[in-house]
Design an enzyme around this catalytic site. Structure first.
Site, PDB file in Angstrom:
ATOM      1  N   HIS A 110      14.403  12.357  52.164  1.00  0.00           N
ATOM      2  CA  HIS A 110      14.868  11.048  51.656  1.00  0.00           C
ATOM      3  C   HIS A 110      16.023  10.497  52.512  1.00  0.00           C
ATOM      4  O   HIS A 110      15.826   9.525  53.206  1.00  0.00           O
ATOM      5  CB  HIS A 110      15.257  11.073  50.170  1.00  0.00           C
TER       6      HIS A 110
ATOM      7  N   ARG B  26      22.726  19.729  44.588  1.00  0.00           N
ATOM      8  CA  ARG B  26      22.880  19.890  43.139  1.00  0.00           C
ATOM      9  C   ARG B  26      22.482  21.308  42.719  1.00  0.00           C
ATOM     10  O   ARG B  26      23.070  21.895  41.836  1.00  0.00           O
ATOM     11  CB  ARG B  26      21.975  18.894  42.381  1.00  0.00           C
TER      12      ARG B  26
ATOM     13  N   ASP C 236       5.322  13.611  48.728  1.00  0.00           N
ATOM     14  CA  ASP C 236       6.301  13.965  47.706  1.00  0.00           C
ATOM     15  C   ASP C 236       5.692  14.128  46.305  1.00  0.00           C
ATOM     16  O   ASP C 236       5.091  15.152  46.016  1.00  0.00           O
ATOM     17  CB  ASP C 236       7.424  12.911  47.729  1.00  0.00           C
TER      18      ASP C 236
HETATM   19 ZN    ZN Z   1      10.815  16.104  46.665  1.00  0.00          ZN
END
Ligand code: ZN
Length: 452
Positions: free
Chosen positions: A268, A209, A319
């Site tokens: 992820h 993105r 994270d």
């Molecule tokens: Zn992250």
């Protein structure tokens, strides 16, 4: 020189009794199995290596627990993102230092001895670069130096608001760089970690993105031989947007267009087809799993059984740092699989194998690969990152070997951690980091002002 003696230690070859470890200059100089405790040895019962948290956004520790309010019906992620931008836009370099220091103190108290800091909060509050472009990176480095955790700094390249080179929005102004600005930031970041023992650097193209396809080959060489980390396929909307933009899914796009190999870590990789899962496993790249954050954000469940079945390599990261602990990440990883498959001990691999041990070994190896550690585990030449467990904890009573790890991960949690050495320095004793109180006071002062 420090001489330690452990009644039992998890060495690369497995559990071993009566182990003497000699530490010099922050590294393990020798490991002697079957050694009787000598006068002057500091004695402990059970020792394991420290693990890496391969993915952290330190500043987000400041907002832990502040985004548990539902937004509108179609966007339940909204309150988290709004809170994250509010914190990101308000924090000063001193705030970042205060928050990161407490976070790293907590990581060490809970079994993490190296952090991969995926760092994207680069600029001043109005979006202009600081006079030292690595001002914020230097604060991260200082927090690592103060706490003792080892740093792999991953400066993040962030240029766009969505797929296809869309303009970033005002809330992203502290993250955004041109390719040239980023090259200068990388050079300054190398300098910022120059004096920090055991630190190394890679790069983090933020995501497909935030990075346009022609920018990726321009920035990847800036990592030199360091690791390359990128967020990919965290949420289903990202997959849909990537398909609409390119006709390919994010992991598929990366595998077809980027030189993804053992130097890479895909953070992820939650939403993959079976073909992507096998292809990612075969690439040799690490899947950087962040099970607590992925649960907190409602991302989805990583296809871990299929990925491990195909020989895939994973490590874990904290994270968003909403909760911090080796046990939390490994337990959530396994529990997600249990809920998905309606089975127990899904990731233990084979009959009779300990789930805790299997997860621990794999996360140790995957974390070391993803952060380009040179030594691994309790072995000569490795950084002396050692965790001892409190075998008087009720959930560890009477256990030896792998059952100790299962008792820690699945029952006791981080209250089972006794002492932690980071680079040979004993920073945690009886579960408390020596800076805990000071770091809490400094953190609290920053966060009280930020939430006011
Ligand atoms: Zn992250």
């Amino acid at each position: 020189m420090t001489r330690l003696h452990f009644a039992s230690a998890l060495l690369p070859s497995g559990w071993t009794n009566d182990v003497q470890v000699v530490v010099t200059a922050g590294a393990i100089a020798s490991v002697t199995p079957g050694a009787a405790p000598a006068p002057g040895d500091e004695r402990h019962d059970i020792a394991l290596p420290g693990l890496a948290s391969l993915h952290s956004h330190a500043f987000q520790r400041g907002m832990a627990g502040l985004a548990e309010l539902r937004g509108n019906a179609t966007d339940t992620f909204w309150t988290w993102r709004e809170t994250m931008y509010r914190f990101a836009l308000a924090m000063t370099p001193d705030d970042v230092a205060a928050v990161a220091t407490l976070l790293y103190v907590e990581m060490l108290e809970r079994g993490f001895t190296r952090v991969g800091e995926f760092h994207y909060l680069h600029h001043d509050r109005d979006g202009s670069p600081y006079s030292d472009p690595a001002e914020m990176a230097a604060r991260i480095a200082q927090a690592c130096s103060d706490s003792g955790i080892a740093l792999t700094l991953l400066p993040s390249f962030y240029a766009h608001g969505s797929f296809g080179g869309a303009a970033p929005h005002a809330g992203q102004r502290r993250f955004v760089c041109s390719v040239d600005q980023f090259a200068a930031l990388m050079a300054a970041s190398r300098k910022a970690i120059g004096g920090l023992r055991d630190a190394n650097i890679g790069i983090a193209p933020h995501s497909l993105r935030a990075v346009a396809p022609d920018e990726l080959p321009a920035i990847v060489p800036l990592a030199e031989d360091g690791p390359v980390h990128i967020h990919a396929a965290e949420q289903t909307k990202e997959v849909e947007d990537c398909l609409a933009w390119s006709g390919l899914r994010p992991v598929q796009w990366l595998l077809e267009h980027a030189p993804v190999d053992r130097r890479w870590c895909l953070i992820h990789a939650t939403h993959m087809t079976d073909a992507e899962t096998v292809a990612l496993a075969r690439s040799g790249a690490v899947a950087g799993l962040c099970p607590v954050t992925e649960a907190s954000l409602g991302d989805g469940i990583f296809p871990a059984r299929e990925f491990l079945g195909a020989g895939g390599i994973f490590g874990v990261g904290t994270d968003s740092n909403v909760m911090v602990g080796v046990d939390d990440e490994l337990r959530q990883l396994e529990y997600g699989q249990r809920l998905r498959h309606r089975e127990r001990n899904v990731l233990s691999g084979s009959a009779g194998a300990s789930t805790g041990r299997t997860l621990f070994d794999r996360a140790l190896a995957g974390g070391a690969q993803a952060l380009a550690q040179t030594g691994i585990g309790l072995a000569p030449g490795a950084r002396a990152d050692i965790v001892t467990l409190d075998t008087t904890h009720p959930s560890l009573a009477g256990r030896r070997g792998d059952a100790v790890i299962d008792g820690w991960i699945f029952a006791a949690g981080h209250s089972a951690i006794d002492c932690v050495w980071a680079g040979g320095d004993k920073v945690v004793e009886a579960g408390r980091h020596r800076l805990r109180q000071a770091a809490r006071e400094r953190f609290n002062a920053s966060v009280r002002r930020l939430v006011a």
